[in-house]
Design a protein around this motif. Sequence first.
Motif, mmCIF file in Angstrom:
data_model
loop_
_atom_site.group_PDB
_atom_site.id
_atom_site.type_symbol
_atom_site.label_atom_id
_atom_site.label_comp_id
_atom_site.label_asym_id
_atom_site.label_seq_id
_atom_site.Cartn_x
_atom_site.Cartn_y
_atom_site.Cartn_z
ATOM 1 N N GLU A 1 -18.459 0.069 8.613
ATOM 2 C CA GLU A 1 -17.207 -0.345 7.992
ATOM 3 C C GLU A 1 -16.184 -0.743 9.051
ATOM 4 O O GLU A 1 -16.157 -0.200 10.162
ATOM 5 C CB GLU A 1 -16.621 0.786 7.136
ATOM 6 N N LEU A 2 -15.329 -1.682 8.673
ATOM 7 C CA LEU A 2 -14.262 -2.118 9.561
ATOM 8 C C LEU A 2 -13.222 -1.014 9.687
ATOM 9 O O LEU A 2 -12.771 -0.447 8.695
ATOM 10 C CB LEU A 2 -13.602 -3.378 9.020
ATOM 11 N N VAL A 3 -12.822 -0.752 10.932
ATOM 12 C CA VAL A 3 -11.740 0.192 11.191
ATOM 13 C C VAL A 3 -10.450 -0.571 11.500
ATOM 14 O O VAL A 3 -9.402 -0.322 10.900
ATOM 15 C CB VAL A 3 -12.095 1.116 12.368
ATOM 16 N N ALA A 4 -10.541 -1.500 12.432
ATOM 17 C CA ALA A 4 -9.359 -2.272 12.824
ATOM 18 C C ALA A 4 -9.814 -3.558 13.492
ATOM 19 O O ALA A 4 -10.895 -3.615 14.080
ATOM 20 C CB ALA A 4 -8.468 -1.473 13.776
ATOM 21 N N ARG A 5 -8.961 -4.578 13.403
ATOM 22 C CA ARG A 5 -9.308 -5.883 13.941
ATOM 23 C C ARG A 5 -8.045 -6.521 14.497
ATOM 24 O O ARG A 5 -6.948 -6.329 13.957
ATOM 25 C CB ARG A 5 -9.916 -6.746 12.833
ATOM 26 N N ILE A 6 -8.207 -7.294 15.586
ATOM 27 C CA ILE A 6 -7.074 -7.989 16.168
ATOM 28 C C ILE A 6 -7.507 -9.399 16.543
ATOM 29 O O ILE A 6 -8.596 -9.599 17.087
ATOM 30 C CB ILE A 6 -6.502 -7.224 17.386
ATOM 31 N N THR A 7 -6.666 -10.376 16.228
ATOM 32 C CA THR A 7 -6.978 -11.764 16.551
ATOM 33 C C THR A 7 -6.316 -12.161 17.875
ATOM 34 O O THR A 7 -5.500 -11.423 18.420
ATOM 35 C CB THR A 7 -6.492 -12.713 15.451
ATOM 36 N N ASN B 1 -5.318 -5.961 11.399
ATOM 37 C CA ASN B 1 -5.519 -5.360 10.092
ATOM 38 C C ASN B 1 -6.333 -4.077 10.267
ATOM 39 O O ASN B 1 -7.105 -3.952 11.218
ATOM 40 C CB ASN B 1 -6.155 -6.326 9.089
ATOM 41 N N TYR B 2 -6.092 -3.141 9.352
ATOM 42 C CA TYR B 2 -6.667 -1.809 9.445
ATOM 43 C C TYR B 2 -7.276 -1.385 8.115
ATOM 44 O O TYR B 2 -6.825 -1.790 7.050
ATOM 45 C CB TYR B 2 -5.579 -0.782 9.808
ATOM 46 N N ALA B 3 -8.262 -0.525 8.201
ATOM 47 C CA ALA B 3 -8.763 0.140 7.013
ATOM 48 C C ALA B 3 -7.664 1.058 6.485
ATOM 49 O O ALA B 3 -6.909 1.654 7.266
ATOM 50 C CB ALA B 3 -10.010 0.947 7.345
ATOM 51 N N ASP B 4 -7.580 1.191 5.188
ATOM 52 C CA ASP B 4 -6.546 2.039 4.595
ATOM 53 C C ASP B 4 -6.633 3.470 5.117
ATOM 54 O O ASP B 4 -5.608 4.138 5.278
ATOM 55 C CB ASP B 4 -6.674 2.044 3.076
ATOM 56 N N SER B 5 -7.829 3.925 5.392
ATOM 57 C CA SER B 5 -8.040 5.314 5.796
ATOM 58 C C SER B 5 -7.476 5.635 7.181
ATOM 59 O O SER B 5 -7.313 6.809 7.524
ATOM 60 C CB SER B 5 -9.524 5.648 5.764
ATOM 61 N N VAL B 6 -7.176 4.601 7.980
ATOM 62 C CA VAL B 6 -6.699 4.853 9.339
ATOM 63 C C VAL B 6 -5.283 4.341 9.570
ATOM 64 O O VAL B 6 -4.722 4.546 10.649
ATOM 65 C CB VAL B 6 -7.645 4.251 10.393
ATOM 66 N N LYS B 7 -4.715 3.668 8.590
ATOM 67 C CA LYS B 7 -3.356 3.135 8.754
ATOM 68 C C LYS B 7 -2.364 4.255 9.075
ATOM 69 O O LYS B 7 -2.381 5.304 8.455
ATOM 70 C CB LYS B 7 -2.919 2.414 7.475
ATOM 71 N N GLY B 8 -1.542 3.975 10.083
ATOM 72 C CA GLY B 8 -0.555 4.963 10.501
ATOM 73 C C GLY B 8 -1.078 5.964 11.505
ATOM 74 O O GLY B 8 -0.299 6.721 12.099
ATOM 75 N N ARG B 9 -2.386 5.986 11.718
ATOM 76 C CA ARG B 9 -2.984 6.922 12.683
ATOM 77 C C ARG B 9 -3.640 6.191 13.858
ATOM 78 O O ARG B 9 -3.623 6.687 14.983
ATOM 79 C CB ARG B 9 -4.028 7.810 11.999
ATOM 80 N N PHE B 10 -4.243 5.051 13.583
ATOM 81 C CA PHE B 10 -4.959 4.297 14.617
ATOM 82 C C PHE B 10 -4.169 3.030 14.965
ATOM 83 O O PHE B 10 -3.534 2.431 14.091
ATOM 84 C CB PHE B 10 -6.344 3.872 14.127
ATOM 85 N N THR B 11 -4.271 2.624 16.214
ATOM 86 C CA THR B 11 -3.631 1.392 16.672
ATOM 87 C C THR B 11 -4.602 0.613 17.536
ATOM 88 O O THR B 11 -5.148 1.156 18.505
ATOM 89 C CB THR B 11 -2.363 1.689 17.479
ATOM 90 N N ILE B 12 -4.798 -0.651 17.192
ATOM 91 C CA ILE B 12 -5.647 -1.532 17.991
ATOM 92 C C ILE B 12 -4.748 -2.404 18.859
ATOM 93 O O ILE B 12 -3.688 -2.854 18.421
ATOM 94 C CB ILE B 12 -6.574 -2.384 17.100
#
Length: 116
Positions: free
Chosen positions: A46-52, A58-69
């Motif tokens: 599953e996608l966790v986070a992506r950066i162009t 964009n982030y998976a809902d489950s990690v928003k606010g906790r993970f930063t790419i």
Amino acid sequence: QVQLVESGGGLVQPGGSLRLSCAASGSVFSIISMGWFRQTAGKERELVARITNSGNTNYADSVKGRFTISRDNAKNTVYLQMNSLKPEDTALYYCRAGLSNVRYYWGQGTQVTVSS
């Protein structure tokens, strides 16, 4: 071709933090996006986070606010800062590079285990 090498995984207690790194080499000029995915036994990756390249994320809902790419273009490296880790974040984390010719390359994966 693009080669990806991940690092930074390990064992951490719930509530702790880890930072994953993914260093790209090879045809890095063709990379238009990089992302982190994760997979556990019996589940789809599953996608966790992506950066162009333009910096859109964009982030998976489950990690928003906790993970930063983030990315360091000078070092051809993408990072995933993971805070407030939970046991359900335990997985094998993979880095993926997306190229302008709609090809994708994967790293070998780095294990993250969140446990007390």
